[in-house]
Write a protein that holds these residues in place. Structure first.
Motif, mmCIF file in Angstrom:
data_model
loop_
_atom_site.group_PDB
_atom_site.id
_atom_site.type_symbol
_atom_site.label_atom_id
_atom_site.label_comp_id
_atom_site.label_asym_id
_atom_site.label_seq_id
_atom_site.Cartn_x
_atom_site.Cartn_y
_atom_site.Cartn_z
ATOM 1 N N HIS A 67 0.796 -1.235 0.000
ATOM 2 C CA HIS A 67 0.000 0.000 0.000
ATOM 3 C C HIS A 67 0.826 1.283 0.000
ATOM 4 O O HIS A 67 0.285 2.360 -0.163
ATOM 5 C CB HIS A 67 -0.953 0.011 1.196
ATOM 6 C CG HIS A 67 -2.109 -0.936 1.037
ATOM 7 N ND1 HIS A 67 -2.120 -2.186 1.609
ATOM 8 C CD2 HIS A 67 -3.265 -0.842 0.350
ATOM 9 C CE1 HIS A 67 -3.240 -2.820 1.293
ATOM 10 N NE2 HIS A 67 -3.956 -2.024 0.516
ATOM 11 N N VAL A 68 2.130 1.161 0.235
ATOM 12 C CA VAL A 68 2.921 2.387 0.290
ATOM 13 C C VAL A 68 3.098 2.926 -1.136
ATOM 14 O O VAL A 68 3.313 2.174 -2.087
ATOM 15 C CB VAL A 68 4.272 2.156 1.022
ATOM 16 C CG1 VAL A 68 5.185 1.225 0.252
ATOM 17 C CG2 VAL A 68 4.952 3.472 1.312
ATOM 18 N N THR A 164 15.081 2.910 -5.652
ATOM 19 C CA THR A 164 15.376 1.993 -4.545
ATOM 20 C C THR A 164 14.953 2.568 -3.192
ATOM 21 O O THR A 164 15.311 3.697 -2.853
ATOM 22 C CB THR A 164 16.896 1.702 -4.522
ATOM 23 O OG1 THR A 164 17.322 1.397 -5.851
ATOM 24 C CG2 THR A 164 17.218 0.557 -3.584
ATOM 25 N N HIS A 165 14.186 1.804 -2.435
ATOM 26 C CA HIS A 165 13.778 2.193 -1.085
ATOM 27 C C HIS A 165 14.169 1.109 -0.086
ATOM 28 O O HIS A 165 14.191 -0.074 -0.427
ATOM 29 C CB HIS A 165 12.257 2.388 -1.007
ATOM 30 C CG HIS A 165 11.782 3.674 -1.604
ATOM 31 N ND1 HIS A 165 11.392 3.786 -2.912
ATOM 32 C CD2 HIS A 165 11.628 4.910 -1.057
ATOM 33 C CE1 HIS A 165 11.014 5.037 -3.157
ATOM 34 N NE2 HIS A 165 11.141 5.745 -2.050
ATOM 35 N N THR B 2 18.719 7.573 12.805
ATOM 36 C CA THR B 2 19.815 7.118 13.640
ATOM 37 C C THR B 2 20.085 5.649 13.364
ATOM 38 O O THR B 2 19.226 4.941 12.871
ATOM 39 C CB THR B 2 19.466 7.247 15.137
ATOM 40 O OG1 THR B 2 18.256 6.534 15.388
ATOM 41 C CG2 THR B 2 19.280 8.695 15.545
ATOM 42 N N THR B 95 15.900 8.324 -3.343
ATOM 43 C CA THR B 95 14.779 7.587 -2.749
ATOM 44 C C THR B 95 15.218 6.736 -1.565
ATOM 45 O O THR B 95 14.407 6.435 -0.691
ATOM 46 C CB THR B 95 14.122 6.655 -3.795
ATOM 47 O OG1 THR B 95 15.134 5.885 -4.445
ATOM 48 C CG2 THR B 95 13.366 7.462 -4.836
ATOM 49 N N LEU B 96 16.501 6.379 -1.526
ATOM 50 C CA LEU B 96 17.010 5.573 -0.405
ATOM 51 C C LEU B 96 16.884 6.298 0.928
ATOM 52 O O LEU B 96 16.946 5.672 1.980
ATOM 53 C CB LEU B 96 18.494 5.244 -0.628
ATOM 54 C CG LEU B 96 18.822 3.892 -1.217
ATOM 55 C CD1 LEU B 96 20.332 3.701 -1.227
ATOM 56 C CD2 LEU B 96 18.156 2.771 -0.427
ATOM 57 N N ALA B 100 8.953 5.605 5.512
ATOM 58 C CA ALA B 100 7.509 5.416 5.348
ATOM 59 C C ALA B 100 6.773 6.123 6.481
ATOM 60 O O ALA B 100 7.104 5.971 7.659
ATOM 61 C CB ALA B 100 7.186 3.923 5.352
ATOM 62 N N GLY B 102 2.905 6.412 7.307
ATOM 63 C CA GLY B 102 1.620 5.941 6.809
ATOM 64 C C GLY B 102 1.837 5.338 5.441
ATOM 65 O O GLY B 102 2.734 4.522 5.265
ATOM 66 N N ARG B 103 1.061 5.773 4.471
ATOM 67 C CA ARG B 103 1.194 5.193 3.133
ATOM 68 C C ARG B 103 2.031 6.027 2.173
ATOM 69 O O ARG B 103 2.072 5.765 0.982
ATOM 70 C CB ARG B 103 -0.199 4.925 2.556
ATOM 71 C CG ARG B 103 -0.892 3.883 3.424
ATOM 72 C CD ARG B 103 -2.167 3.336 2.887
ATOM 73 N NE ARG B 103 -2.459 2.094 3.612
ATOM 74 C CZ ARG B 103 -3.541 1.358 3.438
ATOM 75 N NH1 ARG B 103 -4.440 1.715 2.545
ATOM 76 N NH2 ARG B 103 -3.726 0.258 4.129
ATOM 77 N N SER B 104 2.663 7.085 2.708
ATOM 78 C CA SER B 104 3.543 7.887 1.862
ATOM 79 C C SER B 104 4.990 7.688 2.286
ATOM 80 O O SER B 104 5.273 7.264 3.401
ATOM 81 C CB SER B 104 3.232 9.373 2.009
ATOM 82 O OG SER B 104 1.871 9.606 1.897
ATOM 83 N N MET B 105 5.884 8.031 1.389
ATOM 84 C CA MET B 105 7.295 8.081 1.743
ATOM 85 C C MET B 105 7.655 9.548 1.922
ATOM 86 O O MET B 105 7.249 10.398 1.119
ATOM 87 C CB MET B 105 8.153 7.490 0.625
ATOM 88 C CG MET B 105 7.982 6.002 0.391
ATOM 89 S SD MET B 105 8.317 4.931 1.809
ATOM 90 C CE MET B 105 10.095 5.155 2.027
ATOM 91 N N TYR B 107 10.939 12.311 2.574
ATOM 92 C CA TYR B 107 12.378 12.400 2.312
ATOM 93 C C TYR B 107 12.991 13.591 3.052
ATOM 94 O O TYR B 107 13.937 14.193 2.583
ATOM 95 C CB TYR B 107 12.620 12.500 0.801
ATOM 96 C CG TYR B 107 11.999 11.348 0.044
ATOM 97 C CD1 TYR B 107 12.713 10.158 -0.139
ATOM 98 C CD2 TYR B 107 10.695 11.408 -0.433
ATOM 99 C CE1 TYR B 107 12.142 9.078 -0.795
ATOM 100 C CE2 TYR B 107 10.113 10.337 -1.097
ATOM 101 C CZ TYR B 107 10.843 9.179 -1.274
ATOM 102 O OH TYR B 107 10.281 8.099 -1.920
#
Lengths: 169, 169
Positions: A67-68, A164-165, B2, B95-96, B100, B102-105, B107
Motif C-alpha cells: 500500500h505504500v 530503490t527504497h 539514527t 529515494t534511499l 515510510a 503511513g502510506r507515503s514516503m 524524504y
C-alpha cells in the motif's frame, strides 16, 4: 540490530521498481534447462528476516509494502503497487542481514533457515491473497512471483528508474 | 535518522553485484539518442546522503565499500571489488533516504541538492582514484562509472545473484 527508536529490526526489505524482471528459480541441470519466473511492470521486493521475527510481523509487512505509494503511475503520480496495478517479484535475500565488521560481512542477526523459510512462504502467500482480492489487479492480470528460498537468486532487472527504497520492520 | 547505536546515519548505500549493468546518463532528445555508461562484472553502489553529511565521511565510505569482502570470486570466495577486480557503477539514489509515514514516503532527512551533488562528485572521484591506484584493477581494465546526479536513473542490471547489502555510515 535496532532501528532508530531502539526497537529491534525484525525484517529488512529493499524495494525496486521495474519494467521487467526475470529470476531463476531452478538452476539448469544436465537434463533440464534452468527454470525462471518473470514479471513485467511492478516492484521487486528483496527480503530478509532477523532473529526474533515471528508470523505476527508478516501481515503488517504485506499491508505496508503493497500500500505504500512508491510506484510511478503513467501520469507521474506516486501510487502503490496495488493501485498501479503492478506485479510483485519477491526475492529472498539473506545478504541483506549483513553487518560490516572490519572488512568482512557478518550475518549473525539473520533468522534460522527453517523459520526464515516459513516466514518467507507466509509473506508470499499473503501477498498473493492481497493481489487476488484486488479487482483492479485481477483485471490487469498482474501477479506475485517469487524466488526459491536458500538458492542463488540469478536476477535480470530492467528499470525505468529503480527508485530503490529501504523499509524495515 | 539514527543507527542502532543512536548515532545519526549520514549516508546510506545499497550494494548489488552484477555481471553487467547499463545506466542512462543523458535521456534521448529530439536530435540525439540517449547516452549511457555500462560496466561488466562488478558492483553497483546506490547512494544517498542525509542532512549533516560532510566531506569527512566520503573517504571512510570509499575505503569501506571498496575493501569490504562481498563480491564472489571465480573460486567462490568472498573478496572485495578491488581484489576481484571488478568495476563499480555508482548510482545516485535519493529515494534511499525515504521513510515510510503511513502510506507515503517522506524524504525530509535527505541532504540538500547542492551539498548532495558535491558529496556525490567527491565520492565518485575518490573511487576513481582508488581503482586507478590498484595495479590489479588497472591491468584488468576495470573502471568506475556513475549516473548523473538529480536525473532519473534508467538502469538495466544483469546478475548472477545480486547479493544485495545495506551499508550505512
Amino acid at each position: 540490530m535496532t532501528d532508530g527508536a531502539g526497537s529491534p529490526v525484525l525484517a529488512r526489505t529493499v524495494l525496486q521498481q521495474c519494467v521487467h524482471a526475470r529470476l531463476v528459480v531452478k538452476p539448469a541441470e544436465e537434463q533440464a534447462p534452468e527454470e525462471w519466473v518473470e514479471i513485467q511492470r511492478g516492484m521487486v521486493v528483496y527480503i530478509c528476516f532477523f532473529k526474533g521475527a515471528t508470523e505476527d510481523i508478516v501481515q503488517k509487512m504485506v499491508n505496508s509494502l503493497l500500500h505504500v505509494k512508491l510506484c510511478e503511475s503513467d501520469s507521474g503520480r506516486r501510487v502503490s503497487v496495488l493501485e498501479l496495478p503492478g506485479s510483485v517479484l519477491i526475492v529472498p535475500q539473506a545478504t541483506l542481514g549483513g553487518k560490516a565488521k572490519g572488512r568482512s560481512m557478518q550475518y549473525h542477526g539473520n533468522i534460522g533457515k527453517e523459520e526464515g523459510l516459513q516466514l518467507f512462504a507466509s509473506f508470499v502467500s499473503q501477498c498473493e491473497t492481497e493481489l487476488a482480492s484486488s479487482g483492479k489487479c485481477a483485471e490487469a492480470g498482474v501477479a506475485v512471483k517469487h524466488g526459491t528460498y536458500g538458492n542463488r537468486q540469478v536476477l535480470k532487472l530492467d528499470t525505468n528508474g529503480p527508485y530503490t527504497h529501504l523499509v524495515e520492520f
